[in-house]
Design a protein around this motif. Structure first.
Motif, PDB file in Angstrom:
ATOM      1  N   THR A   1       0.811  -1.213   0.000  1.00 45.69           N
ATOM      2  CA  THR A   1       0.000   0.000   0.000  1.00 45.69           C
ATOM      3  C   THR A   1       0.849   1.270   0.000  1.00 45.69           C
ATOM      4  O   THR A   1       0.327   2.371   0.049  1.00 45.69           O
ATOM      5  CB  THR A   1      -0.922   0.085   1.237  1.00 45.69           C
TER       6      THR A   1
ATOM      7  N   GLN B   1       2.621   2.416   2.295  1.00 46.11           N
ATOM      8  CA  GLN B   1       2.760   3.072   3.580  1.00 46.11           C
ATOM      9  C   GLN B   1       4.229   3.032   3.993  1.00 46.11           C
ATOM     10  O   GLN B   1       4.735   3.937   4.654  1.00 46.11           O
ATOM     11  CB  GLN B   1       1.908   2.346   4.614  1.00 46.11           C
TER      12      GLN B   1
ATOM     13  N   HIS C   1       4.272   7.407  -5.831  1.00 45.12           N
ATOM     14  CA  HIS C   1       3.597   8.078  -4.723  1.00 45.12           C
ATOM     15  C   HIS C   1       2.270   7.387  -4.457  1.00 45.12           C
ATOM     16  O   HIS C   1       1.696   6.769  -5.336  1.00 45.12           O
ATOM     17  CB  HIS C   1       3.318   9.532  -5.079  1.00 45.12           C
ATOM     18  N   THR C   2       1.813   7.551  -3.225  1.00 48.93           N
ATOM     19  CA  THR C   2       0.581   6.881  -2.839  1.00 48.93           C
ATOM     20  C   THR C   2      -0.577   7.238  -3.756  1.00 48.93           C
ATOM     21  O   THR C   2      -1.326   6.366  -4.195  1.00 48.93           O
ATOM     22  CB  THR C   2       0.198   7.276  -1.399  1.00 48.93           C
ATOM     23  N   HIS C   3      -0.713   8.521  -4.072  1.00 52.22           N
ATOM     24  CA  HIS C   3      -1.878   8.892  -4.867  1.00 52.22           C
ATOM     25  C   HIS C   3      -1.781   8.332  -6.280  1.00 52.22           C
ATOM     26  O   HIS C   3      -2.792   8.137  -6.956  1.00 52.22           O
ATOM     27  CB  HIS C   3      -2.063  10.408  -4.895  1.00 52.22           C
TER      28      HIS C   3
ATOM     29  N   ALA D   1      -3.163   4.789  -6.303  1.00 57.65           N
ATOM     30  CA  ALA D   1      -4.618   4.797  -6.228  1.00 57.65           C
ATOM     31  C   ALA D   1      -5.195   5.065  -7.606  1.00 57.65           C
ATOM     32  O   ALA D   1      -6.202   4.485  -8.002  1.00 57.65           O
ATOM     33  CB  ALA D   1      -5.077   5.856  -5.235  1.00 57.65           C
ATOM     34  N   ARG D   2      -4.540   5.969  -8.355  1.00 58.63           N
ATOM     35  CA  ARG D   2      -5.052   6.299  -9.685  1.00 58.63           C
ATOM     36  C   ARG D   2      -4.917   5.146 -10.662  1.00 58.63           C
ATOM     37  O   ARG D   2      -5.574   5.120 -11.681  1.00 58.63           O
ATOM     38  CB  ARG D   2      -4.298   7.504 -10.242  1.00 58.63           C
TER      39      ARG D   2
ATOM     40  N   ILE E   1      -7.575   0.634  -1.306  1.00 61.77           N
ATOM     41  CA  ILE E   1      -6.937   0.206  -0.061  1.00 61.77           C
ATOM     42  C   ILE E   1      -7.859   0.407   1.121  1.00 61.77           C
ATOM     43  O   ILE E   1      -8.413   1.494   1.317  1.00 61.77           O
ATOM     44  CB  ILE E   1      -5.654   1.021   0.176  1.00 61.77           C
ATOM     45  N   LYS E   2      -8.024  -0.637   1.925  1.00 59.62           N
ATOM     46  CA  LYS E   2      -8.815  -0.519   3.130  1.00 59.62           C
ATOM     47  C   LYS E   2      -7.921  -0.906   4.302  1.00 59.62           C
ATOM     48  O   LYS E   2      -7.439  -2.015   4.373  1.00 59.62           O
ATOM     49  CB  LYS E   2     -10.029  -1.436   3.067  1.00 59.62           C
ATOM     50  N   THR E   3      -7.689   0.023   5.204  1.00 55.66           N
ATOM     51  CA  THR E   3      -6.689  -0.181   6.252  1.00 55.66           C
ATOM     52  C   THR E   3      -7.260  -0.862   7.494  1.00 55.66           C
ATOM     53  O   THR E   3      -8.466  -0.970   7.667  1.00 55.66           O
ATOM     54  CB  THR E   3      -6.095   1.158   6.690  1.00 55.66           C
TER      55      THR E   3
ATOM     56  N   ARG F   1     -14.054  11.556  -8.077  1.00 53.31           N
ATOM     57  CA  ARG F   1     -12.804  11.395  -8.820  1.00 53.31           C
ATOM     58  C   ARG F   1     -13.052  10.716 -10.146  1.00 53.31           C
ATOM     59  O   ARG F   1     -12.299  10.873 -11.083  1.00 53.31           O
ATOM     60  CB  ARG F   1     -11.799  10.563  -8.010  1.00 53.31           C
TER      61      ARG F   1
ATOM     62  N   ARG G   1      -6.092   8.993   3.600  1.00 52.44           N
ATOM     63  CA  ARG G   1      -7.248   8.504   2.869  1.00 52.44           C
ATOM     64  C   ARG G   1      -7.432   9.335   1.603  1.00 52.44           C
ATOM     65  O   ARG G   1      -7.778   8.798   0.552  1.00 52.44           O
ATOM     66  CB  ARG G   1      -8.495   8.550   3.756  1.00 52.44           C
TER      67      ARG G   1
ATOM     68  N   GLU H   1      -5.149  10.545  -0.159  1.00 47.11           N
ATOM     69  CA  GLU H   1      -4.177  10.017  -1.125  1.00 47.11           C
ATOM     70  C   GLU H   1      -4.637   8.691  -1.692  1.00 47.11           C
ATOM     71  O   GLU H   1      -4.455   8.410  -2.875  1.00 47.11           O
ATOM     72  CB  GLU H   1      -2.813   9.844  -0.456  1.00 47.11           C
ATOM     73  N   TYR H   2      -5.221   7.864  -0.812  1.00 54.48           N
ATOM     74  CA  TYR H   2      -5.712   6.575  -1.292  1.00 54.48           C
ATOM     75  C   TYR H   2      -6.815   6.755  -2.325  1.00 54.48           C
ATOM     76  O   TYR H   2      -7.104   5.878  -3.108  1.00 54.48           O
ATOM     77  CB  TYR H   2      -6.252   5.722  -0.141  1.00 54.48           C
TER      78      TYR H   2
ATOM     79  N   GLY I   1      -6.604   8.930  -4.535  1.00 55.93           N
ATOM     80  CA  GLY I   1      -5.955   9.369  -5.762  1.00 55.93           C
ATOM     81  C   GLY I   1      -5.698  10.856  -5.841  1.00 55.93           C
ATOM     82  O   GLY I   1      -5.237  11.359  -6.860  1.00 55.93           O
ATOM     83  N   TYR I   2      -5.989  11.591  -4.759  1.00 54.96           N
ATOM     84  CA  TYR I   2      -5.744  13.030  -4.791  1.00 54.96           C
ATOM     85  C   TYR I   2      -4.289  13.317  -4.448  1.00 54.96           C
ATOM     86  O   TYR I   2      -3.767  12.809  -3.472  1.00 54.96           O
ATOM     87  CB  TYR I   2      -6.640  13.745  -3.785  1.00 54.96           C
TER      88      TYR I   2
END
Lengths: 243, 357, 288
Positions: free
Chosen positions: A55, A57, A76-78, A81-82, A87-89, A110, B214, B216-217, B219-220
């Protein structure tokens, strides 16, 4: 039994070191497209650390994480995601100060334009039976409800790969059954990696299971075989000596 | 850009109330206040706008900037130097917004893309305003000149031309007109920020404050959003600086000093972190207190430091959320007619006791 | 040759002053993660104690080394009990509360002593270094700074008290389970931090301004040094003081104290950008 489907997620030589402690030791892992895999193992086995490397992290000390053939180790994290990774923590990561509708709207917006975003939100609320909570501030919800909201946030993004960290933690029996159904349904359109402790839950959803121990993969097999495996039993019962 | 406007919600009622009040002030101002008071009011407008900028980035963006005074000062100096050089005020007013905003983009890039955490952010922004202070103070020599304008160091720049009618550099505005301009700008800025906060961008900013991970998760790119929010706040602060000069005709490096930087935080703290109106009122209240203290003759032991220190301590101990939210909480509790439909429902259910599902 | 020696002494002096200024803050921030905005005022109070006591006839060394830390230590404990302990864990609230405290302290001192007060001059006179006259006191300060930091390090690592303190900071629940009272440890640690700050204020009194608002000149640089130093309270502060003190002195020597201060801030900002967790951030976690 080799899987003919191409892997959606792989790791090669993934290693995570904290000072002198090696939490994840040179792990090669592969998840086929459309597969649902559970990561299990005793506490401290490294499954959660491994998950956190996926993830983003944690930044792995060495090794690579590859998604659909692209090396995403340094992303990068974002960015991940794109790419369609949800991800569910472990501890629900939601927007406590906003209400349920707003939480999910941020995810929906988004991927959709204004009016469609609202529609998408309503759909998810219905699908997860959260409609009656739409205007409630998430910080004030019960733990199981917050897990539901987080699931909603993740699903709204229509991800292709979902990483779930202990999704049923703190849930009632009823909520766990509903989550089981939901995960089976999600699996029809997305691949999943689930870290879990609840054996009943794992038995209900899992096909293949990866057992971690001391930072490496001990065994990777179907749940049935894993449960019969003597090594696994030893590890869980603590009989296994430190190598 | 669709903005949801729920006509029945408490927030909308509050907005309308504030809008009406501000409009009333705008129209009635010069009639009600004499010249001296009017100038003070323009000062209050300037500080209210500065408070707004901080309320936006801190209360809604979660960015604790200890050096917001830097942008205020930059805007003020930008206007001063601009109008001395150009001779006409329209472009300098624009500069007073753009230069701080531009600088904020640079600084923001530096800080947010460098993943600086909260407290380091506070320290760096504080350092920035102190650097400006120390630097500008030392520029009294003749060699420190931008175009025709000498920086004047700790002496400050005086006789700064006031606003003129756009395109007519020889027609300066009377105080009445400056008041109209200032008040209109304040109203515009306030409502623009309100609208911004309801837009997608604004909601993301708030979400980032709530839970950066969150966001970021989802996608921002949080670094980008924070940088932009920071820049918007800087632009507003710069405009406030410009207004400050407009009534004063004078600017000196004290605008960059620790004193003002700290006061800005006080305004938001006392007015209420997380509201826009609160900090404006906070700045008003504290300014008036400061003025009142200055006129008191038993000041000998009740000096400014003592009083302000005591006030801050009182507020942080007893009223941690600030005036506006606390006032609102009290109103909700004791004045049923201030509640929105949902809140009234909640209260009713709570009184009946729980015990459903 | 003497110029080089002079410069070295100037630099060491700059580092020691900065290090002394930061010692108490480093303890409080490093151990308790509390941002004490009243730090400058604690220094100011230390200075005032020394000046008032010495002008009243007390031996200057006693004023500086005993009275200042004592008085400010007590004020520190009072502040902690009455105000600061309510805000542990809430960084912003602590910041604001201590800032209110700082204003209050300035106000009280102004009310009692007014804006100006006669200072004290540095003891021990001068000595000659080639063509220059140097204050012996400044050399003494360097020595005292070294002694102080060595002392702090030893106390925290070699004594039981230090161990208790470090343990409580790292894991208050566990400490409580062992019968140690975290609130008590916090109070004592804060008191010690305040006392050290008072000591610094007293020691620097002969060579600085004695006005109620003198704290402002200390607080920004102290903060920035401690925070840039990172989580390792003692080590980080020493390293940061070393770097910043050197930079500041060298630049001041070439230009002016103001530019020196500015360059210090700029260097700090750059360092923070490169090491977002401070200099010792990655090495130490919540320790010395």
């Amino acid at each position: 039994m080799t899987d003919a489907r191409p892997p959606i997620l792989e790791t090669r030589g993934l290693t995570m070191r904290f000072g002198g402690v090696v939490a994840v030791d040179n792990v090669d892992f592969s998840l086929a497209e459309g597969e649902l895999r559970c990561l299990i193992g005793p506490n401290g086995a490294g499954k959660t650390t491994f998950f956190r490397c996926l993830t983003h992290q944690y930044k792995p000390t060495a090794g690579h994480v590859i998604y659909r053939g692209d090396d995403i180790t340094g992303s990068h994290t974002h960015q991940i995601a794109r790419r369609g990774i949800g991800i569910k923590t472990q501890v629900p990561s939601v927007f406590d100060g906003l209400n349920v509708h707003e939480n999910i709207w941020l995810s929906a917006r988004r991927h959709h334009k204004d009016r469609d975003a609202d529609k998408a939100v309503d759909q998810i609320l219905e699908r997860l039976s959260l409609g009656h909570l739409a205007k409630k501030v998430v910080g004030q919800l019960a733990h199981g409800e917050r897990q539901g909201v987080e699931l909603g946030i993740v699903l709204t993004g229509d991800p292709e790969l979902i990483l779930l960290d202990e999704p049923t933690a703190g849930m009632t029996h009823e909520e766990v059954s509903r989550t089981t159904e939901m995960i089976r349904e999600i699996n029809r359109t997305a691949s999943l990696i689930v870290v879990e402790h609840d054996m009943q839950f794992i038995k209900a959803i899992a096909n293949k299971v990866t057992v971690f121990n001391q930072g490496t993969i001990l065994v990777e097999d179907t749940m049935e075989n894993v449960l019969k495996n003597q090594e696994v039993r030893d590890v869980y019962l603590g009989k296994r000596e430190v190598a | 850009m669709k903005i949801s406007l729920d006509l029945k919600s408490w927030n909308t009622h509050g907005l309308i109330f504030v809008g009406v009040l501000m409009l009333a002030l705008l129209l009635a101002g010069p009639e009600v206040f004499d010249l001296f008071v009017l100038l003070k009011v323009i000062l209050f407008i300037s500080t209210a706008m500065l408070a707004l900028s901080m309320a936006f980035i801190w209360g809604f963006g979660g960015i604790l900037c200890f050096g917001q005074s830097a942008f205020f000062g930059l805007g003020a100096y930008a206007y001063a130097i601009g109008v001395i050089n150009i001779g006409e005020s329209t472009v300098p007013i624009l500069l007073s917004v753009l230069i701080p905003a531009g600088f904020a983009i640079l600084l923001g890039y530096f800080m947010f893309y460098g993943r600086l955490s909260d407290i380091y952010l506070a320290v760096v922004t504080l350092a920035v305003t102190l650097i400006f202070y120390a630097f500008i103070r030392s520029t009294s020599g003749e060699e420190y000149v931008i175009g025709n304008a000498r920086l004047m160091g700790f002496n400050g720049i005086s006789s700064i031309p006031v606003f003129n009618w756009p395109g007519f550099p020889n027609s300066p505005l009377w105080p009445d007109d400056i008041f109209y301009v200032a008040m209109t700008l304040l109203i515009l800025v306030y409502f623009s920020l309100r609208i911004l906060l309801r837009s997608h961008f604004g909601r993301v900013i708030v979400a980032i404050r709530e839970n950066e991970t969150r966001a970021e998760y989802l996608g921002y790119d949080v670094r980008f959003y924070k940088m932009i929010a920071f820049s918007i706040g800087a632009g507003v602060a710069g405009l406030a600086g410009c207004l400050f000069v407009s009534f004063n005709n004078f600017i000196n490096p004290d605008v960059f000093a620790l004193g003002l930087a700290a006061q800005i935080i006080m305004w938001v703290l006392i007015g209420g972190v997380g509201t826009l109106v609160g900090p404006m009122l906070g700045s008003l209240a504290l300014q008036m207190l400061y003025n009142w203290l200055g006129t008191q003759s038993f000041v000998s032991f009740l000096n400014t430091y003592l009083v302000f220190g005591a006030i801050i301590i009182f507020f942080v101990l007893a009223v941690p959320q600030g005036l506006q939210p606390t006032a609102r909480l009290l109103a909700l509790r004791f004045l049923p007619f201030t509640r929105s439909p949902e809140e009234a429902e909640e209260a009713a259910r709570a009184r009946q006791g729980s015990g459903d599902d | 040759m003497d110029t080089v020696a002079l410069l070295i002494i100037e630099v060491l002096n700059g580092i020691s002053s900065l290090a002394l200024t930061c010692a108490g803050l480093a303890i409080i921030f490093g151990m308790m993660r509390v941002i004490n905005f009243a730090h400058g005022e604690f220094m100011m109070l230390g200075g005032y104690t020394t000046v008032v006591a010495t002008n009243a006839g007390v031996n200057i060394w006693i004023s500086m080394l005993i009275l200042s830390p004592l008085v400010v230590g007590i004020i520190g404990i009072l502040s902690e009990r009455l105000l600061i302990r309510f805000f542990y864990g809430r960084l912003v609230d602590t910041l604001i509360a201590t800032w209110g405290l700082s204003l209050l302290l300035i106000g009280i001192v102004t009310a009692i002593f007014g804006n100006y007060i006669t200072g004290v001059s540095a003891p021990l006179g001068n000595f000659a270094l080639g063509q220059y006259q140097l204050s012996v006191y400044r050399l003494v300060l360097i020595g005292l700074a070294v002694l102080l930091f060595v002392g702090i390090y030893l106390v925290f690592t070699r004594t039981r008290l230090g161990l208790i303190a470090r343990g409580t900071m790292q894991n208050p629940d566990q400490a409580a389970a062992l019968g140690i009272s975290p609130p008590r440890v916090y109070m004592i640690t804060f008191g010690i931090g305040a006392a050290l700050t008072g000591l610094a204020g007293g020691l620097l009194a002969p060579i600085s301004q004695i006005i109620p608002t003198v704290g402002f000149t200390y607080v920004a640089q102290a903060f920035i040094t401690v925070i840039t130093g990172g989580t390792g309270a003692v080590t980080g502060t020493i390293i940061a003081s070393g770097i910043f003190g050197t930079v500041r002195q060298l630049v001041t020597y070439e230009t002016t104290p103001i530019i020196g201060g500015v360059v210090l801030l700029i260097v700090a900002v750059v360092v923070l950008r490169l090491l977002p967790q401070g200099i010792t951030g990655k090495i130490f976690r919540r320790s010395l």
